[in-house]
Design an enzyme around this catalytic site. Structure first.
Site, PDB file in Angstrom:
ATOM      1  N   LEU A  64       0.835  -1.195   0.000  1.00 21.42           N
ATOM      2  CA  LEU A  64       0.000   0.000   0.000  1.00 21.42           C
ATOM      3  C   LEU A  64       0.877   1.254   0.000  1.00 21.42           C
ATOM      4  O   LEU A  64       2.060   1.194   0.352  1.00 21.42           O
ATOM      5  CB  LEU A  64      -0.925  -0.027   1.218  1.00 21.42           C
ATOM      6  CG  LEU A  64      -1.841  -1.269   1.285  1.00 21.42           C
ATOM      7  CD1 LEU A  64      -2.516  -1.390   2.642  1.00 21.42           C
ATOM      8  CD2 LEU A  64      -2.884  -1.224   0.171  1.00 21.42           C
ATOM      9  N   PRO A  65       0.328   2.411  -0.383  1.00 19.05           N
ATOM     10  CA  PRO A  65       1.161   3.594  -0.625  1.00 19.05           C
ATOM     11  C   PRO A  65       1.831   4.209   0.605  1.00 19.05           C
ATOM     12  O   PRO A  65       2.957   4.684   0.520  1.00 19.05           O
ATOM     13  CB  PRO A  65       0.184   4.602  -1.241  1.00 19.05           C
ATOM     14  CG  PRO A  65      -1.004   3.826  -1.661  1.00 19.05           C
ATOM     15  CD  PRO A  65      -1.064   2.629  -0.782  1.00 19.05           C
ATOM     16  N   LYS A 170      14.163   0.419   5.925  1.00 19.79           N
ATOM     17  CA  LYS A 170      13.728   0.857   4.597  1.00 19.79           C
ATOM     18  C   LYS A 170      13.819   2.371   4.459  1.00 19.79           C
ATOM     19  O   LYS A 170      14.272   2.887   3.431  1.00 19.79           O
ATOM     20  CB  LYS A 170      12.295   0.393   4.333  1.00 19.79           C
ATOM     21  CG  LYS A 170      11.682   0.905   3.030  1.00 19.79           C
ATOM     22  CD  LYS A 170      12.429   0.386   1.814  1.00 19.79           C
ATOM     23  CE  LYS A 170      11.898   1.004   0.523  1.00 19.79           C
ATOM     24  NZ  LYS A 170      10.537   0.581   0.177  1.00 19.79           N
TER      25      LYS A 170
END
Length: 310
Positions: A64-65, A170
């Site tokens: 998902l964004p 990340k």
């Protein structure tokens, strides 16, 4: 390969490629995406909702964004959490804020399930080849249960620590990606304006101390007019850099190096490149440097946002 039932929520630019890797291995995937064509294009079976995917799956993959969307899908009315049960594993492959990840993980654990945060790196090309790098936070025993599924679209999987560690890793990695991409873009525009042969310039950089992923893997194609369409957009790159700055603020440390990518990708967004691949940051810098294009056949007639309006 185990017979765990696989569900997938969010089959957009990256999710669709990852889901395709799974179905290409002959494994059934039940999936939900607001755009139904994304599900069928990936070879998955369509589900009517995220809740339906959750009820029928042992492992639920999310792509998902951003965190707000993850929270809505996980915690919203009739969301994933409302249907989770004992032993299920949710793997969040999004780029999410670590604080949000840890909050969701606590709620998932209370339901008897597990939440793994799995940052990904490698872009669209690596996703298509099943060669992504995953950095995973959460219980290692549950990562091992999910590993056979994750290996279908990844070349390397790192267990980075407790919940939130994967998404923290990340953000740090994406920050470095943003710096090297924007800095190399500026250097290439400088080389073009100085009249240098860009292939020779890149050869020098790639055999010297200025080498980076961007100079090795992106710009040899960009200078020939191939922008490697399909990867992270300028708006999403900006979102990731802002999330990194938020992380740094929470850690109580300085970030003097964040100004560069914030300025570069902010410029790209302002000039109309927001929804284009982040490699086009080089065109944004070129726009404000006299209309420079690295490749002669790419239009350089002024500001991109004005071109879009014409």
């Amino acid at each position: 390969m185990s017979e765990l039932k696989i569900g997938f929520i969010g089959l957009g630019n990256m999710g669709g490629r990852m889901a395709t890797c799974i179905t290409a291995a002959g494994i059934d995937v039940l999936a939900f995406d607001p755009i139904a064509e994304n599900v069928t294009a990936a070879g998955a079976r369509p589900a009517p909702s995220a809740a339906a995917v959750t009820e029928a799956s042992d492992i639920i993959l999310l792509s998902l964004p951003k965190s707000t969307v993850v929270e809505a899908v996980m915690l919203g009315a009739d969301g994933v959490l409302s249907r989770l049960g004992k032993g299920q594993i949710v793997v969040d492959l999004s780029t999410s804020a670590p604080d949000s990840t840890r909050m969701i993980a606590e709620k998932v654990e209370a339901a008897g399930a597990t939440y793994l945060d799995a940052g990904i790196s490698g872009g669209a090309a690596a996703a298509e080849k099943g060669q992504l790098v995953l950095m995973v936070g959460g219980p290692e025993t549950d990562l091992e249960r999910a590993r056979p599924t994750l290996e279908l679209f990844s070349a390397k999987i790192f267990h980075t620590g407790a919940s939130g560690a994967g998404h923290t890793t990340k953000l740090i990695n994406n920050f470095l990606n943003a710096i090297t991409l924007s800095a190399t873009a500026e250097a290439m525009v400088a080389g073009k304006k100085a009249g240098l042969d860009l292939e020779v310039l890149l050869d020098v950089i790639n055999n010297s101390s200025g080498v980076s992923f961007a100079s090795l893997n992106r710009f040899p194609k960009i200078i020939k007019g191939d922008y490697l369409k399909g990867g992270l957009t300028n708006s999403l790159m900006m979102k990731d850099v802002v999330a990194y700055v938020d992380l740094i603020g929470a850690l109580g440390m300085a970030s003097p190096n964040s100004a560069g990518p914030l300025a570069s990708f902010g410029l790209a967004n302002a000039l109309g490149y927001a929804d284009e691949i982040s490699n086009t940051v080089v065109d944004a810098i070129g726009d404000v440097s006299g209309g420079v294009r690295l490749f002669e056949n790419v239009p350089n007639d002024g500001n991109h946002s004005k071109k879009e309006e014409s």
